[in-house]
Design a protein around this motif. Sequence first.
Motif, short mmCIF file in Angstrom:
data_model
loop_
_atom_site.label_atom_id
_atom_site.label_comp_id
_atom_site.label_asym_id
_atom_site.label_seq_id
_atom_site.Cartn_x
_atom_site.Cartn_y
_atom_site.Cartn_z
N LEU A 523 0.92 -1.12 -0.06
CA LEU A 523 -0.10 0.10 -0.04
C LEU A 523 0.90 1.22 -0.17
O LEU A 523 1.80 1.35 0.88
N THR A 524 0.72 2.05 -0.92
CA THR A 524 1.65 3.26 -1.05
C THR A 524 0.69 4.53 -0.76
O THR A 524 -0.36 4.86 -1.15
N PRO A 525 1.13 5.32 0.47
CA PRO A 525 0.30 6.45 0.96
C PRO A 525 0.17 7.40 -0.20
O PRO A 525 1.00 7.68 -1.15
N SER A 526 -1.00 8.14 -0.42
CA SER A 526 -1.23 9.01 -1.40
C SER A 526 -0.57 10.33 -1.16
O SER A 526 -0.25 10.85 0.10
N ILE A 527 -0.18 10.84 -2.10
CA ILE A 527 0.61 12.24 -1.87
C ILE A 527 -0.32 13.57 -2.25
O ILE A 527 -1.01 13.44 -3.13
N PRO A 528 -0.06 14.36 -1.26
CA PRO A 528 0.79 14.75 -0.31
C PRO A 528 0.15 14.40 1.04
O PRO A 528 1.06 14.60 2.01
N ASP A 529 -0.93 13.86 1.18
CA ASP A 529 -1.81 13.63 2.53
C ASP A 529 -1.37 12.39 3.13
O ASP A 529 -1.79 12.25 4.40
N GLY A 530 -0.92 11.27 2.70
CA GLY A 530 -0.47 10.18 3.16
C GLY A 530 -1.53 9.16 3.38
O GLY A 530 -1.51 8.25 4.23
N TRP A 531 -2.94 9.17 2.89
CA TRP A 531 -4.07 8.37 3.14
C TRP A 531 -3.76 7.12 2.72
O TRP A 531 -3.11 6.88 1.41
N ILE A 532 -4.08 6.11 3.25
CA ILE A 532 -3.89 4.71 2.94
C ILE A 532 -5.35 3.74 3.01
O ILE A 532 -6.08 4.13 3.87
N ASP A 533 -5.47 3.13 2.03
CA ASP A 533 -6.88 2.27 2.08
C ASP A 533 -6.84 1.07 3.32
O ASP A 533 -5.89 0.59 3.56
N TYR A 534 -7.93 1.17 4.23
CA TYR A 534 -8.04 0.35 5.33
C TYR A 534 -8.54 -1.08 4.66
O TYR A 534 -9.73 -0.84 4.33
N LEU A 535 -7.90 -2.19 4.81
CA LEU A 535 -8.47 -3.33 4.11
C LEU A 535 -9.10 -4.47 5.17
O LEU A 535 -10.00 -5.25 4.53
N ALA A 536 -9.39 -3.98 6.31
CA ALA A 536 -10.15 -4.84 7.28
C ALA A 536 -11.60 -4.61 6.93
O ALA A 536 -11.85 -3.54 7.07
N ASN A 537 -12.17 -5.71 7.05
CA ASN A 537 -13.81 -5.49 6.98
C ASN A 537 -14.35 -6.47 7.72
O ASN A 537 -14.42 -7.98 7.41
N PRO A 538 -14.95 -6.48 8.85
CA PRO A 538 -15.73 -7.31 9.71
C PRO A 538 -16.95 -8.03 8.96
O PRO A 538 -17.05 -9.08 9.48
N PHE A 539 -17.51 -7.16 8.16
CA PHE A 539 -18.55 -7.99 7.44
C PHE A 539 -18.28 -8.91 6.52
O PHE A 539 -19.22 -9.86 6.05
N SER A 540 -17.04 -9.03 6.06
CA SER A 540 -16.70 -10.21 5.14
C SER A 540 -15.35 -11.28 5.83
O SER A 540 -14.79 -11.91 5.24
N ASN A 541 -15.46 -10.74 7.39
CA ASN A 541 -14.50 -11.29 8.07
C ASN A 541 -13.11 -11.32 7.65
O ASN A 541 -12.19 -12.21 7.73
N THR A 542 -12.79 -10.47 7.03
CA THR A 542 -11.45 -9.85 6.54
C THR A 542 -10.71 -9.07 7.57
O THR A 542 -11.21 -8.01 8.06
N VAL A 543 -9.67 -9.64 8.08
CA VAL A 543 -8.59 -8.97 9.25
C VAL A 543 -7.46 -8.70 8.64
O VAL A 543 -6.92 -9.50 7.62
#
Length: 709
Positions: A523-543
């Motif tokens: 995962l590469t932080p967006s430029i210039p603010d550094g946001w990253i996708d959060y991939l955990a999803n309790p509704f699909s039981n993805t941790v």
Amino acid sequence: MKRNVKEGEDTGKMVELRNNAKMFLLENPNYFGIQDKENKLLQGFQPVIDLLSNTGFEELTCVSYNPQLQRLSANIKIKQGFGYAGGPCTNGSKEFVRFFISYDGGATWDDEGVVDFDAHDLAFDIDLCYELGKTFTPKKRSCCDRKAVLPLVKAILSWNTMPPPGIWWWTPIWGNAMNANIQIAPSKSIFCHFHHLFEKIDIKLNEEQFAFLENAVADYDFTSIIQDNISLKELKRYYGGKVEDARIGYQFAHQLLSDSDAINDNKFAFFKKYDLDLKSILEFFKPKKFNTGYEEVSCVGLNRNFNLLNAAVHVKRATGYSGDLCKKGSWEYLAYYMDFGAGWVYMGTTSVNVHDIPTIPNEGLWYNAPLSVYLTPYQKKWCETGRAKIKVILSWAVVPPVDPNWVAPWGDWEECNVEIKPLPAGVPEEEIYPFIELLGGMPVDLISNITGNATGMHTLGFTANDSPFDGNITIRGRLFNQNAHNFKYRLVITEPATAIHPIMDQVILKTDTFGVLSPAITLTPSIPDGWIDYLANPFSNTVIVDDLFGNFVPTKNGMHTIRIEFWDVTANVIYNSNTVVFNVDKIYPDVDIVITSGTGDCGDFVPGDTISGTYSITDAYCHSMSISMTPAAEAAGSIISIDGIVTSSLSYAGGTLPGTGQSGTWQIQTPATIKPCGYNVWINGNDRTIVHSSGFYHHSQLAKGFCIG
């Protein structure tokens, strides 16, 4: 208070002994019995009470390994409601498990490290089942067509006292030890696919030569080429009557029974064609009872540190698993359920790959198949511990249906009760809240908000003592009470003399969905603010594996602060985590050693001389120092003293070496028989900085030379 498992034992007296154990051991290290039978320094102390390997409060029940995940596992049962040094609002006490591995049947052992969890007085009137695990990378493997590597693993459970490193024979006071045979996944090295060519041209390799070449070449995955299924016809011939038809044809028959066209298409004719007794196979499906002749699930527990369910599977036979290690083999499926008070809730199904192994020990082999679960909805506020019941259904070759009462023809089930730990202090119930739980492997509640240094037990089993941080610092935690919205996050850091800013380093992690691990995700932080996708999803039981947020590699000395910002993209709301203060130490110890006797540094001495000098170590966070002589083989018999005491090392933990360093004198008494040679006297110094989130230390060393002739 629950009944102690040892009939007639006074549980109240046991609690009193546990509460005062450290005081008794300071008075007499053998107070409860001789824990280290090979320590001659302790032989002068006589036991006061015989209380070794007491399992009235906690007991190690299973030890296992997952070859695909390379994960050792231990199942522990907590048997009492009191005797653990405090309730859920306190630090309680520690349950330690240290693992050892032997490749030679127990003649020698490798120390593979220690793990732990916190135990508390919970006043429950039932046993509670826990799990601990750690990654283990085997040092020995073999090609799939060679003899399988089947090491022996030893686990030692000890309450509130860490089993000492390297001492595999050590006996705990409260706790016990267990051995189990495990299977190492075969090597995928390209060399494995060519070694038979050497044999064809009459090049014979001994075990050491083979291991050297196998380890010297890079791994190359040939799985899709060399591993395939074995047909029913081949299995019938392959097993030669050693495995019953009900086992050989089970998986295929199960598929046909769910196929509405199977009768019209006469697919059952395959069984007659392959000389399989269809009647005996179908009869096997009629009785609703478990068959544990080939495999059995023996323990199940919850890893409260990582919200992970795991069970131990005992594989008992050499054949009956659809092929050897060069084939695909078969799968042992484990379906997990939890009851939080309103009936069974399906949590997911995982599996572990098993094979026919002709050299299986008489005791069988032990496997496990962990499942990460999302328990935040069931966690109560800080200090209020919850409880749940867990069930695991083991099924060979067939994925269990979502039915907590399903009876697997090959397999069985296991149940136990578990503790649902409370939410961390400061995390509100039913509110979205990001929380940093671990920094550099240290629980954040063990990091001082004043000094930024850590004191207490690291997750890898060593003890920090006013320790700063350096290197690759991992940040781990979770977004509690996450909803179904789309989230992004960023790590926000404040460095000395630097304005607050996002960390822009890439994050490499894996996800776990119902026990299926993803490949490494960058995962590469967006430029210039550094946001990253959060991939955990309790509704699909993805941790996210190990709850990893990211990493930070400091470049500056001194105090830092870090927090996590979560952005609910759907609702356009920002949530801030707790702020963690931590201190960075990038300075290595300053060490010095000087020879002052005779002609000094680079001087000449004769056998039997006493060589002496001065030493010093300086660092803001000293941990230990040692003095040694090389080459060690030629120097054998030389006696090293530091400050007039026969010893080769001093440590801060031992109370001898001050936290900021020490200077003094040393001497080496050489034997009259020492070999004439050029020698070095070394000083090695370590600080107590937690480096790369994995252990001590910054290390410095210096040597001065001399000759003996």
